[in-house]
Design a protein around this motif. Structure first.
Motif, PDB file in Angstrom:
ATOM      1  N   TYR A   1       0.826  -1.200   0.000  1.00 59.14           N
ATOM      2  CA  TYR A   1       0.000   0.000   0.000  1.00 59.14           C
ATOM      3  C   TYR A   1       0.861   1.251   0.000  1.00 59.14           C
ATOM      4  CZ  TYR A   1      -3.509  -3.308   1.729  1.00 59.14           C
ATOM      5  OH  TYR A   1      -4.334  -4.385   1.869  1.00 59.14           O
TER       6      TYR A   1
ATOM      7  N   SER B   1      -8.168   5.448   4.327  1.00 59.35           N
ATOM      8  CA  SER B   1      -8.738   4.691   3.207  1.00 59.35           C
ATOM      9  C   SER B   1      -9.132   3.277   3.604  1.00 59.35           C
ATOM     10  CB  SER B   1      -7.763   4.638   2.035  1.00 59.35           C
ATOM     11  OG  SER B   1      -6.521   4.077   2.428  1.00 59.35           O
ATOM     12  N   LYS B   2      -8.385   2.669   4.513  1.00 58.04           N
ATOM     13  CA  LYS B   2      -8.688   1.299   4.948  1.00 58.04           C
ATOM     14  C   LYS B   2      -8.533   1.206   6.471  1.00 58.04           C
ATOM     15  CE  LYS B   2      -6.876  -0.823   0.672  1.00 58.04           C
ATOM     16  NZ  LYS B   2      -8.146  -1.357   0.139  1.00 58.04           N
TER      17      LYS B   2
ATOM     18  N   TRP C   1      -8.576  -1.913   9.657  1.00 64.49           N
ATOM     19  CA  TRP C   1      -8.654  -3.307  10.082  1.00 64.49           C
ATOM     20  C   TRP C   1      -8.979  -3.370  11.574  1.00 64.49           C
ATOM     21  CZ3 TRP C   1      -5.299  -1.362   6.563  1.00 64.49           C
ATOM     22  CH2 TRP C   1      -5.105  -2.037   5.362  1.00 64.49           C
TER      23      TRP C   1
ATOM     24  N   LEU D   1     -10.284  -6.663   7.523  1.00 65.95           N
ATOM     25  CA  LEU D   1     -10.572  -5.412   6.834  1.00 65.95           C
ATOM     26  C   LEU D   1     -12.047  -5.068   7.029  1.00 65.95           C
ATOM     27  CD1 LEU D   1      -9.379  -3.201   4.933  1.00 65.95           C
ATOM     28  CD2 LEU D   1     -10.281  -4.561   3.027  1.00 65.95           C
TER      29      LEU D   1
ATOM     30  N   ASP E   1     -13.070  -0.074   3.570  1.00 65.57           N
ATOM     31  CA  ASP E   1     -12.294  -0.017   2.327  1.00 65.57           C
ATOM     32  C   ASP E   1     -12.786   1.176   1.516  1.00 65.57           C
ATOM     33  OD1 ASP E   1     -10.445  -0.681   0.438  1.00 65.57           O
ATOM     34  OD2 ASP E   1     -11.605  -2.322  -0.439  1.00 65.57           O
ATOM     35  N   ASP E   2     -11.839   1.962   1.012  1.00 62.21           N
ATOM     36  CA  ASP E   2     -12.181   3.192   0.282  1.00 62.21           C
ATOM     37  C   ASP E   2     -13.117   4.087   1.092  1.00 62.21           C
ATOM     38  OD1 ASP E   2     -10.616   2.581  -1.943  1.00 62.21           O
ATOM     39  OD2 ASP E   2     -12.231   1.438  -2.884  1.00 62.21           O
TER      40      ASP E   2
ATOM     41  N   LEU F   1     -17.624  -2.057   5.659  1.00 59.86           N
ATOM     42  CA  LEU F   1     -17.929  -3.274   4.906  1.00 59.86           C
ATOM     43  C   LEU F   1     -18.941  -4.161   5.618  1.00 59.86           C
ATOM     44  CD1 LEU F   1     -14.308  -4.180   3.710  1.00 59.86           C
ATOM     45  CD2 LEU F   1     -16.065  -2.843   2.515  1.00 59.86           C
TER      46      LEU F   1
END
Length: 623
Positions: free
Chosen positions: A84, A381-382, A384, A389, A392-393, A397
């Protein structure tokens, strides 16, 4: 079918090789090696937050923990093959927050803050505890378990906060000791009963002793406390304070060993005062003259914050829709705090203070972390959580489940005359208007502190009238827990010109609090709140304004997500602006007018309250 046995770090892997060339075999070896060595391997630049260094590393995550963090030694960054762009930082930790203040359930709160890099909170659920007691705390814990987020809790120490108001529940020292035994309870929540601690009240000291016995830190709440009283308060092992409003106050507490929480929420914004450049510079000059400054230059020393933690305490959904601790960190950076140090105040430092196994990208710690573009802009951006994860973006999620309601309002329908501040029978037959002297609350934007104002108001037909030209309007607290008792008073600082607005959110007991220019609209606001079993309401019969944010969960939280709540918040604020009020966060400021543990002059359902003298006072007074 041909098979080949391959040794990978002492582990034999049997693979089929029919029709597979050596390159494909190499790919299989790599994939299987990664499965053996850990659930996830990331090669990226990361912030070693404890030591303030950024360098590339191979980060191995297994079973939700950082298994290995292996630095990559290189003289040429261009040769690095990283997974990344950007920098990995530890997940942010808000170490003092009341989730209920966002009007969101814990699960919806988590979904709202994760895209900004927050992965953990230490939440004090004393808002819902004052309404529903142990049942409310258990509900918060269970709802938080539905989402990928680390909720830690501080056990509410003062339920009710004082005996000078009516609440829906109480927690004894025995209740608190049992709660402190639970793993998710990492501290004793803010000890607001300052007079009780100083006076060595037995019940207050039992709560403190329970925390000491179980090795849990104790949060403080001691606005403007100083001198010998402060020293005695701290002597009982109270370790934090989030109520400092000046650099002088914060430094005195810090020198006595307190961990100072620099608060920047929706209503209480103390960072400018606590990180004031001139105050810090003068302090460092004094420290240098005393030989206590270790930095090589004043500039280096100025980049290090004098206090350890960044917190929000209370933040509404509208503000939360724009950011969370990321914005607080960026503001600290704008005040000349080193970015790495500012991030440390919301990661490593709170984890160390509360004994949380997170807050750093380090072997053995929980793998909560975020990918940001750089350490100044902190664009996430991400994210965890436990190595999974979850953002994301910039998008979460996962989805949240439907939230059940928690009704809590026991109240008969109110009438307009219930909100009349009356003089008594001798005034009713008066043929002309007279005047009387009253004490009024003087409120200020972005502050929990209030003052006592002396006002002369007109009396008409035995009822004391507001004076909009002097910005003096009506305020009332309605007991929502049965009994229907109402305290009427007056307040200035809101600049209200018409209508009324109110809420079932009023710290700490959360009786219904309403402010208005006339009794009819005030009654309408309270009845709408009653109908919805909680909410925020702005209303004006004159302009046909009626905006409602329903709060069916204990009268404190919505069962909807942040998009709905933030949008309602914006509409509510626009409606209140139309009524004349231009405060930054009018509902948040209003909610603290009943917080009688904060100086100087407040209102509860039992009467007007002098927080300095700890006594009720009469509305009408001869100056």
């Amino acid at each position: 079918m041909d098979e080949r046995i391959i040794d990978v770090d002492g582990n034999e892997i049997i693979i089929s090789v029919d029709g597979i060339d050596d390159i494909e075999i190499a790919d299989i070896i790599i994939e299987d090696a990664e499965e053996l060595e850990g659930d996830l391997i990331i090669t990226a630049k990361y912030l070693n937050v404890e030591f303030g260094e950024v360098y590339p590393a191979e980060i191995v995550i297994e079973d939700g923990l950082f298994k290995e963090v292996i630095p990559i030694i290189t003289d040429d960054d261009d040769e690095l093959d990283l997974d990344y762009e950007g920098i990995l930082i530890p997940g942010l930790i808000d170490s003092h927050i009341h989730i209920e203040s966002s009007k969101l359930s814990p699960s919806n709160f988590a979904k709202a803050v994760l895209p900004y890099g927050t992965t953990s909170v230490v939440a004090d659920p004393h808002e819902i505890a004052n309404v529903l007691g142990l049942e409310g705390i258990d509900w918060m814990v269970e709802d938080g378990k539905k989402v990928p987020f680390d909720f830690y809790y501080a056990v509410p120490s003062c339920v009710p906060a004082t005996s000078f108001e009516s609440s829906g529940a109480s927690l004894t020292s025995s209740d608190i000791e049992e709660l402190l035994k639970r793993d998710e309870m990492v501290a004793l929540g803010e000890m607001m009963d300052v007079p009780g601690v100083i006076a060595e009240d037995e019940e207050a000291l039992r709560k403190i002793e329970a925390a000491h016995k179980l090795g849990k830190p104790i949060d403080g709440h001691s606005p403007l406390l100083s001198g010998e009283d402060l020293e005695k308060y701290i002597s009982y092992g109270i370790t934090t304070d989030h109520e400092c409003t000046s650099f002088k106050e914060a430094i005195e507490k810090a020198r006595l060993g307190m961990e100072i929480m620099v608060r920047e929420g929706s209503s209480a914004k103390n960072m400018d005062a606590l990180l004031d450049y001139d105050d810090r510079l003068n302090y460092l000059i004094e420290e240098e003259m005393a030989g206590r400054v270790l930095a090589e230059t004043i500039d280096d020393a100025m980049a290090i914050p004098p206090f350890g933690l960044l917190v929000c305490d209370g933040i509404d959904a509208e503000d939360l829709s724009k950011g969370h601790l990321d914005n607080v960190i960026k503001k600290a950076i704008s005040l000349k705090i080193n970015p790495k140090e500012a991030i440390k105040m919301a990661t490593f430092n709170p984890a160390e203070h509360y004994g949380l196994n997170c807050g750093a990208i380090e072997e053995g710690r929980i793998a909560n972390f975020a990918l940001v573009d750089d350490l100044r802009n902190l664009n996430v951006s991400k994210v965890w959580v436990h190595g999974e994860l979850v953002v994301d973006d910039g998008e979460a999620l996962f989805e949240t489940e439907a939230i059940e309601s928690k009704p809590s309002i026991v109240l008969d329908e109110v009438k307009a005359e219930d909100f009349d501040a009356k003089m008594g029978m001798s005034w009713i037959n008066s043929l002309m208007d007279e005047t009387t002297n009253v004490f009024a609350i003087n409120a200020f934007d972005n502050s929990l502190i209030t003052e006592k104002s002396e006002e002369t108001l007109i009396v008409r037909d035995g009822v004391i009238q507001p004076d909009l030209k002097k910005d003096v309007v009506k305020i009332a607290v309605v007991n929502r827990y049965g009994g229907n008792n109402i305290t009427n008073g007056f307040i200035k600082g809101f600049n209200l010109k018409k209508g009324a607005f109110g809420a079932s959110v009023s710290h700490d007991s959360h009786n219904i609090l309403v402010i208005g220019t006339n009794s009819e609209d005030m009654a309408k606001v309270v009845n709408i709140i009653r109908e919805h079993q909680g909410g925020l309401v702005a209303y004006s019969s004159e302009d046909d304004i009626c905006e409602v944010l329903e709060l069916p969960i204990a009268g404190l939280m919505s069962n909807m997500d942040i998009d709905y709540v933030a949008d309602k918040n914006r509409k509510m604020r626009a409606a209140i602006n139309e009524l004349g009020c231009d405060l930054t966060s009018p509902f948040t400021t209003l909610s603290f007018m009943a917080l009688i543990t904060i100086p100087h002059f407040k209102i509860s359902n039992q009467g007007l309250f002098d927080a300095d003298k700890l006594e009720f006072i009469d509305l009408i007074h001869n100056f």
